[in-house]
Scaffold this active site. Structure first.
Site, PDB file in Angstrom:
ATOM      1  N   SER A  43      47.453  45.441  45.352  1.00 45.98           N
ATOM      2  CA  SER A  43      47.192  44.017  45.141  1.00 45.98           C
ATOM      3  C   SER A  43      47.340  43.233  46.431  1.00 45.98           C
ATOM      4  O   SER A  43      47.038  42.045  46.465  1.00 45.98           O
ATOM      5  CB  SER A  43      48.143  43.465  44.083  1.00 45.98           C
ATOM      6  OG  SER A  43      49.465  43.768  44.435  1.00 45.98           O
ATOM      7  N   HIS A 101      40.658  46.822  42.731  1.00 47.19           N
ATOM      8  CA  HIS A 101      41.833  46.128  42.191  1.00 47.19           C
ATOM      9  C   HIS A 101      41.575  45.694  40.753  1.00 47.19           C
ATOM     10  O   HIS A 101      40.724  44.836  40.506  1.00 47.19           O
ATOM     11  CB  HIS A 101      42.134  44.920  43.093  1.00 47.19           C
ATOM     12  CG  HIS A 101      43.372  44.189  42.712  1.00 47.19           C
ATOM     13  ND1 HIS A 101      43.567  42.858  42.990  1.00 47.19           N
ATOM     14  CD2 HIS A 101      44.498  44.599  42.069  1.00 47.19           C
ATOM     15  CE1 HIS A 101      44.747  42.484  42.541  1.00 47.19           C
ATOM     16  NE2 HIS A 101      45.326  43.512  41.970  1.00 47.19           N
ATOM     17  N   GLU A 135      38.225  43.550  41.316  1.00 41.83           N
ATOM     18  CA  GLU A 135      38.049  42.975  42.648  1.00 41.83           C
ATOM     19  C   GLU A 135      37.872  44.149  43.622  1.00 41.83           C
ATOM     20  O   GLU A 135      38.778  44.980  43.740  1.00 41.83           O
ATOM     21  CB  GLU A 135      39.326  42.191  42.956  1.00 41.83           C
ATOM     22  CG  GLU A 135      39.287  41.287  44.133  1.00 41.83           C
ATOM     23  CD  GLU A 135      40.568  40.440  44.213  1.00 41.83           C
ATOM     24  OE1 GLU A 135      40.481  39.299  44.659  1.00 41.83           O
ATOM     25  OE2 GLU A 135      41.659  40.917  43.850  1.00 41.83           O
ATOM     26  N   ASN A 146      44.818  37.016  44.262  1.00 40.31           N
ATOM     27  CA  ASN A 146      46.219  36.784  44.627  1.00 40.31           C
ATOM     28  C   ASN A 146      46.377  35.792  45.776  1.00 40.31           C
ATOM     29  O   ASN A 146      47.415  35.149  45.904  1.00 40.31           O
ATOM     30  CB  ASN A 146      46.915  38.104  44.959  1.00 40.31           C
ATOM     31  CG  ASN A 146      47.279  38.858  43.697  1.00 40.31           C
ATOM     32  OD1 ASN A 146      47.545  38.257  42.655  1.00 40.31           O
ATOM     33  ND2 ASN A 146      47.277  40.182  43.762  1.00 40.31           N
TER      34      ASN A 146
HETATM   35  N1  CAA Z   1      46.575  46.572  26.180  1.00 37.63           N
HETATM   36  C1  CAA Z   1      45.445  46.501  25.449  1.00 37.63           C
HETATM   37  N2  CAA Z   1      45.059  45.373  24.792  1.00 37.63           N
HETATM   38  C2  CAA Z   1      45.879  44.316  24.848  1.00 37.63           C
HETATM   39  C3  CAA Z   1      47.078  44.323  25.584  1.00 37.63           C
HETATM   40  C4  CAA Z   1      47.424  45.519  26.264  1.00 37.63           C
HETATM   41  N3  CAA Z   1      48.526  45.616  27.001  1.00 37.63           N
HETATM   42  N4  CAA Z   1      47.658  43.112  25.452  1.00 37.63           N
HETATM   43  C5  CAA Z   1      46.861  42.380  24.670  1.00 37.63           C
HETATM   44  N5  CAA Z   1      45.780  43.081  24.310  1.00 37.63           N
HETATM   45  C6  CAA Z   1      44.615  42.632  23.541  1.00 37.63           C
HETATM   46  C7  CAA Z   1      44.933  42.478  22.095  1.00 37.63           C
HETATM   47  O1  CAA Z   1      44.698  43.700  21.388  1.00 37.63           O
HETATM   48  C8  CAA Z   1      43.985  41.372  21.666  1.00 37.63           C
HETATM   49  O2  CAA Z   1      42.690  41.901  21.441  1.00 37.63           O
HETATM   50  P1  CAA Z   1      41.733  41.272  20.251  1.00 37.63           P
HETATM   51  O3  CAA Z   1      41.777  39.786  20.424  1.00 37.63           O
HETATM   52  O4  CAA Z   1      40.389  41.884  20.533  1.00 37.63           O
HETATM   53  O5  CAA Z   1      42.310  41.735  18.976  1.00 37.63           O
HETATM   54  C9  CAA Z   1      43.865  40.492  22.906  1.00 37.63           C
HETATM   55  O6  CAA Z   1      44.268  41.324  24.017  1.00 37.63           O
HETATM   56  C10 CAA Z   1      44.762  39.298  22.808  1.00 37.63           C
HETATM   57  O7  CAA Z   1      46.097  39.757  22.606  1.00 37.63           O
HETATM   58  P2  CAA Z   1      47.183  39.019  21.717  1.00 37.63           P
HETATM   59  O8  CAA Z   1      46.513  38.261  20.618  1.00 37.63           O
HETATM   60  O9  CAA Z   1      48.245  40.003  21.372  1.00 37.63           O
HETATM   61  O10 CAA Z   1      47.898  38.048  22.735  1.00 37.63           O
HETATM   62  P3  CAA Z   1      47.326  36.861  23.606  1.00 37.63           P
HETATM   63  O11 CAA Z   1      46.185  36.180  22.939  1.00 37.63           O
HETATM   64  O12 CAA Z   1      48.525  36.107  23.977  1.00 37.63           O
HETATM   65  O13 CAA Z   1      46.730  37.601  24.887  1.00 37.63           O
HETATM   66  C11 CAA Z   1      46.934  38.389  27.100  1.00 37.63           C
HETATM   67  C12 CAA Z   1      47.508  38.403  25.704  1.00 37.63           C
HETATM   68  C13 CAA Z   1      45.553  39.048  27.084  1.00 37.63           C
HETATM   69  C14 CAA Z   1      47.860  39.182  27.979  1.00 37.63           C
HETATM   70  C15 CAA Z   1      46.766  36.880  27.558  1.00 37.63           C
HETATM   71  O14 CAA Z   1      47.986  36.205  27.396  1.00 37.63           O
HETATM   72  C16 CAA Z   1      46.321  36.755  28.979  1.00 37.63           C
HETATM   73  O15 CAA Z   1      45.151  36.893  29.298  1.00 37.63           O
HETATM   74  N6  CAA Z   1      47.287  36.443  29.885  1.00 37.63           N
HETATM   75  C17 CAA Z   1      47.019  36.335  31.322  1.00 37.63           C
HETATM   76  C18 CAA Z   1      46.972  37.715  31.903  1.00 37.63           C
HETATM   77  C19 CAA Z   1      46.744  37.661  33.376  1.00 37.63           C
HETATM   78  O16 CAA Z   1      46.656  36.634  34.020  1.00 37.63           O
HETATM   79  N7  CAA Z   1      46.650  38.863  33.958  1.00 37.63           N
HETATM   80  C20 CAA Z   1      46.487  39.007  35.395  1.00 37.63           C
HETATM   81  C21 CAA Z   1      47.829  39.147  36.020  1.00 37.63           C
HETATM   82  S1  CAA Z   1      47.683  39.226  37.765  1.00 37.63           S
HETATM   83  C22 CAA Z   1      47.271  40.830  38.081  1.00 37.63           C
HETATM   84  O17 CAA Z   1      47.207  41.695  37.247  1.00 37.63           O
HETATM   85  C23 CAA Z   1      46.948  41.159  39.475  1.00 37.63           C
HETATM   86  C24 CAA Z   1      48.012  41.328  40.437  1.00 37.63           C
HETATM   87  O18 CAA Z   1      47.735  41.914  41.451  1.00 37.63           O
HETATM   88  C25 CAA Z   1      49.366  40.759  40.297  1.00 37.63           C
END
Ligand code: CAA
Length: 283
Positions: free
Chosen positions: A119, A140, A152, A190
């Site tokens: 990242s 990424h 990415e 990031n």
């Molecule tokens: N694995 C698989 N599927 C998952 C999952 C996981 N770990 N977590 C959630 N899901 C799926 C669920 O099954 C659900 O699917 P459907 O709607 O099709 O049934 C969907 O995602 C939504 O999940 P929930 O209803 O349980 O929960 P939510 O609506 O709160 O969503 C989330 C959860 C998708 C994590 C959402 O909160 C989100 O998008 N958060 C932001 C995530 C983000 O910003 N990620 C990037 C982080 S930065 C990074 O990764 C890069 C780095 O270098 C640091």
């Protein structure tokens, strides 16, 4: 070149997610961990995620079983010998990544592409220990890998057009949308996310508002899926600190300087969800 067999180095949160989406797409996958315990933990997480996809109606049981059958866990680098593409998703440590790239370069076939899921670390430095700089790039992924639609790509000054084209075909086959950035710390996402998260800790540390109000403000005021302090807990405070330090090291710009509270929380073991406590309590 048609990709058939994908290697994944590391079966942590990112590695298991990458292995899962590749297997669900139809690739044969070899995923490597450093010991039996971590491999088992990663494969258990992957299996649970496949089961969850069935429960949510995103795949059938038969598709999940087929994906599972395409995944092979190993402790042995030699099993990458017939991979067409290997994605490194080990911990963020440059010395370790250079060892991995040196080893992979020795083992994989001449046509194989080597990618890092880093990242923030310098992909060119990883390419420099191989004899195939033109076939090295950053791929990424975002957490949770099966859900987040973005990949990415990080293109170094050595990466060839052919490698980029093969990477694009791979990303498209996974159903992801792709963006491309130069090899600079933080790339696109990031580079913008980390200063925002660091500023959030600064305003919280200054007592501007409660953590709940900061998160609610962003969630409902900007329609983000998570508030920034919840997102920090989700990403891992140690990971965010590591990226911030890598960016500060390169740019020497105070925007990327970690606020004292973040560093102290990491020292105290408050790493977010994975440790049970970060800005919020998950115990
Ligand atoms: N694995 C698989 N599927 C998952 C999952 C996981 N770990 N977590 C959630 N899901 C799926 C669920 O099954 C659900 O699917 P459907 O709607 O099709 O049934 C969907 O995602 C939504 O999940 P929930 O209803 O349980 O929960 P939510 O609506 O709160 O969503 C989330 C959860 C998708 C994590 C959402 O909160 C989100 O998008 N958060 C932001 C995530 C983000 O910003 N990620 C990037 C982080 S930065 C990074 O990764 C890069 C780095 O270098 C640091």
């Amino acid at each position: 070149m048609g990709l058939r067999r994908i290697g994944v180095v590391g079966c942590g949160l990112m590695g298991s997610g990458i292995a899962e989406v590749c297997a669900r797409t139809g690739y044969d996958v070899v995923v490597r961990e450093v010991n039996d315990e971590l491999l088992q933990k990663g494969l258990d997480r992957l299996r649970q995620s496949l089961t969850r996809a069935v429960a949510r109606g995103k795949s059938t049981q038969e598709q999940a079983d087929q994906a599972w059958a395409r995944i092979h866990g190993t402790l042995n680098f030699a099993e990458f010998a017939d991979c067409d593409l290997v994605v490194e998703a080990a911990i963020e440590n440059m010395d370790l990544k250079k060892q991995i790239f040196t080893e992979l370069d020795r083992i994989v076939p001449p046509h194989a592409i080597l990618a890092s899921n880093t990242s923030s670390l310098c992909v060119t430095e990883m390419a420099s220990v191989t004899r195939r700089g033109d076939k090295v790039l950053g791929i990424h992924f975002f957490n949770p890998v099966p859900v987040m639609p973005l990949i990415e790509f990080v293109r170094t000054i050595l990466t060839s057009d052919t490698t980029m084209e093969i990477a694009r075909q791979f990303g498209a086959s996974l159903g992801k949308t792709m963006v491309t950035a130069k090899d600079t710390p933080g790339f696109i996402v990031n580079r913008l996310l980390i200063p925002y998260l660091l500023d959030t800790v600064r305003i919280y540390e200054d007592g501007l508002a409660t953590k709940e109000d900061i998160d609610t403000g962003i969630k409902l005021g900007l329609n983000h899926p998570m508030g920034p302090l919840t997102l920090l807990d989700f990403v891992g405070l140690d990971t965010a600190l590591f990226i911030a330090d890598a960016m500060y090291e390169e740019y020497k710009d105070s925007r990327y300087a970690a606020p004292p509270l973040l560093r102290r929380m990491v020292l105290a073991g408050y790493l977010g969800r994975k440790s049970g406590k970060g800005f919020y309590d998950y115990s």
